[in-house]
Design a protein around this motif. Structure first.
Motif, PDB file in Angstrom:
ATOM      1  N   ALA A   1       0.855  -1.193   0.000  1.00  0.00           N
ATOM      2  CA  ALA A   1       0.000   0.000   0.000  1.00  0.00           C
ATOM      3  C   ALA A   1       0.891   1.244   0.000  1.00  0.00           C
ATOM      4  O   ALA A   1       2.112   1.159   0.167  1.00  0.00           O
ATOM      5  CB  ALA A   1      -0.910  -0.011   1.213  1.00  0.00           C
ATOM      6  N   ARG A   2       0.263   2.392  -0.171  1.00  0.00           N
ATOM      7  CA  ARG A   2       1.028   3.636  -0.275  1.00  0.00           C
ATOM      8  C   ARG A   2       0.840   4.472   0.988  1.00  0.00           C
ATOM      9  O   ARG A   2      -0.302   4.808   1.346  1.00  0.00           O
ATOM     10  CB  ARG A   2       0.511   4.412  -1.499  1.00  0.00           C
ATOM     11  CG  ARG A   2       1.214   5.695  -1.770  1.00  0.00           C
ATOM     12  CD  ARG A   2       0.557   6.451  -2.940  1.00  0.00           C
ATOM     13  NE  ARG A   2       1.087   7.800  -2.999  1.00  0.00           N
ATOM     14  CZ  ARG A   2       2.216   8.125  -3.638  1.00  0.00           C
ATOM     15  NH1 ARG A   2       2.872   7.227  -4.311  1.00  0.00           N
ATOM     16  NH2 ARG A   2       2.665   9.367  -3.604  1.00  0.00           N
ATOM     17  N   PRO A   3       1.964   4.832   1.654  1.00  0.00           N
ATOM     18  CA  PRO A   3       1.822   5.783   2.762  1.00  0.00           C
ATOM     19  C   PRO A   3       1.545   7.174   2.193  1.00  0.00           C
ATOM     20  O   PRO A   3       2.304   7.649   1.340  1.00  0.00           O
ATOM     21  CB  PRO A   3       3.181   5.750   3.463  1.00  0.00           C
ATOM     22  CG  PRO A   3       4.057   4.809   2.701  1.00  0.00           C
ATOM     23  CD  PRO A   3       3.353   4.423   1.436  1.00  0.00           C
ATOM     24  N   VAL A   4       0.474   7.789   2.632  1.00  0.00           N
ATOM     25  CA  VAL A   4       0.138   9.150   2.198  1.00  0.00           C
ATOM     26  C   VAL A   4       0.361  10.058   3.405  1.00  0.00           C
ATOM     27  O   VAL A   4      -0.319   9.914   4.427  1.00  0.00           O
ATOM     28  CB  VAL A   4      -1.325   9.226   1.706  1.00  0.00           C
ATOM     29  CG1 VAL A   4      -1.730  10.671   1.440  1.00  0.00           C
ATOM     30  CG2 VAL A   4      -1.494   8.382   0.448  1.00  0.00           C
ATOM     31  N   PHE A   5       1.345  10.950   3.289  1.00  0.00           N
ATOM     32  CA  PHE A   5       1.706  11.760   4.446  1.00  0.00           C
ATOM     33  C   PHE A   5       0.871  13.030   4.520  1.00  0.00           C
ATOM     34  O   PHE A   5       0.500  13.614   3.499  1.00  0.00           O
ATOM     35  CB  PHE A   5       3.201  12.118   4.401  1.00  0.00           C
ATOM     36  CG  PHE A   5       4.096  10.900   4.457  1.00  0.00           C
ATOM     37  CD1 PHE A   5       4.045  10.049   5.557  1.00  0.00           C
ATOM     38  CD2 PHE A   5       4.964  10.599   3.418  1.00  0.00           C
ATOM     39  CE1 PHE A   5       4.866   8.924   5.621  1.00  0.00           C
ATOM     40  CE2 PHE A   5       5.790   9.481   3.473  1.00  0.00           C
ATOM     41  CZ  PHE A   5       5.732   8.638   4.578  1.00  0.00           C
ATOM     42  N   VAL A   6       0.603  13.429   5.753  1.00  0.00           N
ATOM     43  CA  VAL A   6      -0.091  14.691   6.038  1.00  0.00           C
ATOM     44  C   VAL A   6       0.778  15.407   7.068  1.00  0.00           C
ATOM     45  O   VAL A   6       1.241  14.772   8.033  1.00  0.00           O
ATOM     46  CB  VAL A   6      -1.513  14.408   6.591  1.00  0.00           C
ATOM     47  CG1 VAL A   6      -2.101  15.645   7.255  1.00  0.00           C
ATOM     48  CG2 VAL A   6      -2.429  13.914   5.472  1.00  0.00           C
ATOM     49  N   ASP A   7       1.007  16.699   6.889  1.00  0.00           N
ATOM     50  CA  ASP A   7       1.936  17.440   7.762  1.00  0.00           C
ATOM     51  C   ASP A   7       1.441  17.446   9.216  1.00  0.00           C
ATOM     52  O   ASP A   7       0.290  17.097   9.508  1.00  0.00           O
ATOM     53  CB  ASP A   7       2.143  18.865   7.247  1.00  0.00           C
ATOM     54  CG  ASP A   7       3.540  19.397   7.587  1.00  0.00           C
ATOM     55  OD1 ASP A   7       4.274  18.730   8.340  1.00  0.00           O
ATOM     56  OD2 ASP A   7       3.895  20.485   7.080  1.00  0.00           O
ATOM     57  N   ILE A   8       2.350  17.845  10.095  1.00  0.00           N
ATOM     58  CA  ILE A   8       2.066  17.760  11.533  1.00  0.00           C
ATOM     59  C   ILE A   8       1.714  19.126  12.118  1.00  0.00           C
ATOM     60  O   ILE A   8       1.986  20.169  11.525  1.00  0.00           O
ATOM     61  CB  ILE A   8       3.271  17.168  12.297  1.00  0.00           C
ATOM     62  CG1 ILE A   8       4.551  18.004  12.041  1.00  0.00           C
ATOM     63  CG2 ILE A   8       3.475  15.714  11.887  1.00  0.00           C
ATOM     64  CD1 ILE A   8       5.709  17.666  12.989  1.00  0.00           C
ATOM     65  N   ASP A   9       1.149  19.066  13.306  1.00  0.00           N
ATOM     66  CA  ASP A   9       0.875  20.263  14.091  1.00  0.00           C
ATOM     67  C   ASP A   9       2.201  20.710  14.721  1.00  0.00           C
ATOM     68  O   ASP A   9       2.905  19.897  15.316  1.00  0.00           O
ATOM     69  CB  ASP A   9      -0.151  19.885  15.171  1.00  0.00           C
ATOM     70  CG  ASP A   9      -0.462  21.038  16.093  1.00  0.00           C
ATOM     71  OD1 ASP A   9      -1.563  21.587  15.990  1.00  0.00           O
ATOM     72  OD2 ASP A   9       0.406  21.390  16.927  1.00  0.00           O
ATOM     73  N   PRO A  10       2.547  22.006  14.614  1.00  0.00           N
ATOM     74  CA  PRO A  10       3.864  22.429  15.098  1.00  0.00           C
ATOM     75  C   PRO A  10       3.993  22.378  16.625  1.00  0.00           C
ATOM     76  O   PRO A  10       5.106  22.411  17.147  1.00  0.00           O
ATOM     77  CB  PRO A  10       3.979  23.877  14.595  1.00  0.00           C
ATOM     78  CG  PRO A  10       2.579  24.321  14.343  1.00  0.00           C
ATOM     79  CD  PRO A  10       1.801  23.101  13.977  1.00  0.00           C
ATOM     80  N   HIS A  11       2.871  22.309  17.330  1.00  0.00           N
ATOM     81  CA  HIS A  11       2.944  22.350  18.796  1.00  0.00           C
ATOM     82  C   HIS A  11       2.962  20.959  19.413  1.00  0.00           C
ATOM     83  O   HIS A  11       3.709  20.693  20.348  1.00  0.00           O
ATOM     84  CB  HIS A  11       1.769  23.156  19.358  1.00  0.00           C
ATOM     85  CG  HIS A  11       1.709  24.533  18.784  1.00  0.00           C
ATOM     86  ND1 HIS A  11       2.683  25.469  19.035  1.00  0.00           N
ATOM     87  CD2 HIS A  11       0.821  25.124  17.945  1.00  0.00           C
ATOM     88  CE1 HIS A  11       2.396  26.583  18.369  1.00  0.00           C
ATOM     89  NE2 HIS A  11       1.271  26.399  17.705  1.00  0.00           N
ATOM     90  N   THR A  12       2.136  20.049  18.885  1.00  0.00           N
ATOM     91  CA  THR A  12       2.074  18.702  19.484  1.00  0.00           C
ATOM     92  C   THR A  12       2.940  17.710  18.712  1.00  0.00           C
ATOM     93  O   THR A  12       3.175  16.596  19.184  1.00  0.00           O
ATOM     94  CB  THR A  12       0.629  18.160  19.471  1.00  0.00           C
ATOM     95  OG1 THR A  12       0.219  18.009  18.105  1.00  0.00           O
ATOM     96  CG2 THR A  12      -0.321  19.105  20.199  1.00  0.00           C
TER      97      THR A  12
END
Ligand SMILES: Cc1ncc(COP(=O)(O)O)c(C=O)c1O
Length: 365
Positions: A98-109
């Protein structure tokens, strides 16, 4: 005075007798696969995580792999996850084709930014795999709402967050499955590799149990293809002996974190970690941020202060994922955090003068 980043020997000294006698009992019984000790640990962790089912497995990685296999994730599927974490989640997704689809992170947590997940969903999306990083849960209210609306499965990577809560709900208990690691450096660490999957779904639990035994149910009859993902009873015995200490150890981690928070309050040059008000963090790590991280790290190294960079390179930039076709500057928050983050010693047995030494060294810088 030098301060270790982590000293497992100090912890072992406090549980040595209980661990050795529990391991001896397993050896004396010669029940070396499965059996009552594994079942007892599963029951204790089922209750602790507020789950209907708990299945001991061979590692946190195998907890993720078995979960994705049980959900039928395979070639052509997409699974949404974080680019800023240990390799295992994205690695397991990719291993299944399968394909990992990345989503950016929250800068605080430092957890996946739930507000960006919906935009990443396509017809091929099969699951969302949030990681509860450093002891704090991702925004599971938002993720559970998306899952409800879309029908997507959620695999919680709670490898670093046993005992953490979000609005009072335990890590691992909200998603379709919750995956834990007992790697020795985790808040509850085995004497080797070990892991656990929890779920509220009895049918899925039966599937998971079969997948951990080559898909056999009953023995030697295979309706599924699985693997050997069993938890060893010797590891279960070690974990059971340590389990009564988990809460006091967590409180000590939280006190150490509170000490750092207060000490660094007047330090404009560094950011201390933020715990969202609806979350209880178990502080598997205490990570500060500094725009001069590399120089700070050199300074701490020179003064004998243990520290670690979790994680130096976001997953979309790892050579093995070049085929995914991401650009280096995709996920700018994750990239920036990789350049600025630094973990300080937080383990429960740290002495007060050691905490003061860490603070003094950071402030001197
Ligand atoms: C976030 C995360 N996921 C998965 C894993 C994999 O766990 P294990 O090392 O037990 O396979 C780890 C830790 O090692 C981790 O930190």
């Amino acid at each position: 005075m030098s301060v270790p980043f982590l000293d497992l020997k100090r912890q072992y000294a406090t549980v040595r007798q209980a661990v050795r006698s529990a391991v001896d009992d397993v050896l004396d019984s010669q029940v070396c696969i499965g059996g009552p000790v594994v079942e007892k640990l599963e029951e204790a962790l089922r209750a602790l995580t507020g789950s209907r089912q708990a299945i001991g497995v061979s590692s946190g990685t195998d907890a993720l792999l078995a979960s994705l296999m049980a959900l039928g994730v395979g070639p052509g599927d997409e699974v949404i996850t974080s680019p800023f974490t240990f390799f295992a989640p994205a690695g397991c997704i990719a291993r299944l084709g399968a394909r990992p689809v990345f989503v950016d992170i929250d800068p605080h947590t430092f957890n996946i930014d739930a507000s960006q997940i919906e935009a990443a969903i396509t017809k091929r999306t099969r699951a969302i795999l949030p990681v509860h990083l450093f002891g704090q849960m991702a925004d599971m209210s938002a993720i559970a709402a998306i899952a409800k609306e879309t029908g997507l499965a959620v695999v919680e990577d709670a490898a670093q967050s046993l005992g953490a809560t979000h609005h009072g709900q335990a890590a691992g208990s909200i998603g379709t499955t919750g995956c834990f690691s007992f790697f020795p450096s985790k808040n509850l660490g085995a004497a080797g590799d070990a892991g656990l999957v929890v779920t509220q779904d009895d049918a899925l639990a039966a599937r998971l149990r079969a997948i951990c035994r080559h898909g056999a149910s009953p023995k030697y009859f295979h309706s599924l293809i699985g693997g050997n993902f069993r938890l060893d009873p010797i590891q279960a015995a070690v974990l059971l002996a340590k389990l009564p200490h988990l809460e006091p150890w967590t409180l000590a981690r939280q006190q150490n974190a509170a000490f750092y928070d207060a000490a660094f309050r007047d330090c404009a040059a560094i950011d201390t970690p933020l715990v969202a008000p609806e979350n209880r963090s178990v502080f598997n790590q205490y990570c500060i941020r500094s725009p001069s991280r590399d120089a700070l790290q050199e300074h701490l190294d020179a003064h004998g202060i243990g520290n670690m960079v979790y994680y130096p390179l976001a997953l979309h930039r790892q050579p093995c994922f070049a085929y995914l076709g991401y650009e280096d500057d995709d996920f700018p928050v994750a990239n920036r955090v990789c350049d600025e983050i630094l973990a300080l010693p937080i383990f429960p047995e740290l002495r007060h003068e050691e905490l003061e030494e860490v603070v003094a060294a950071v402030k001197m810088f």
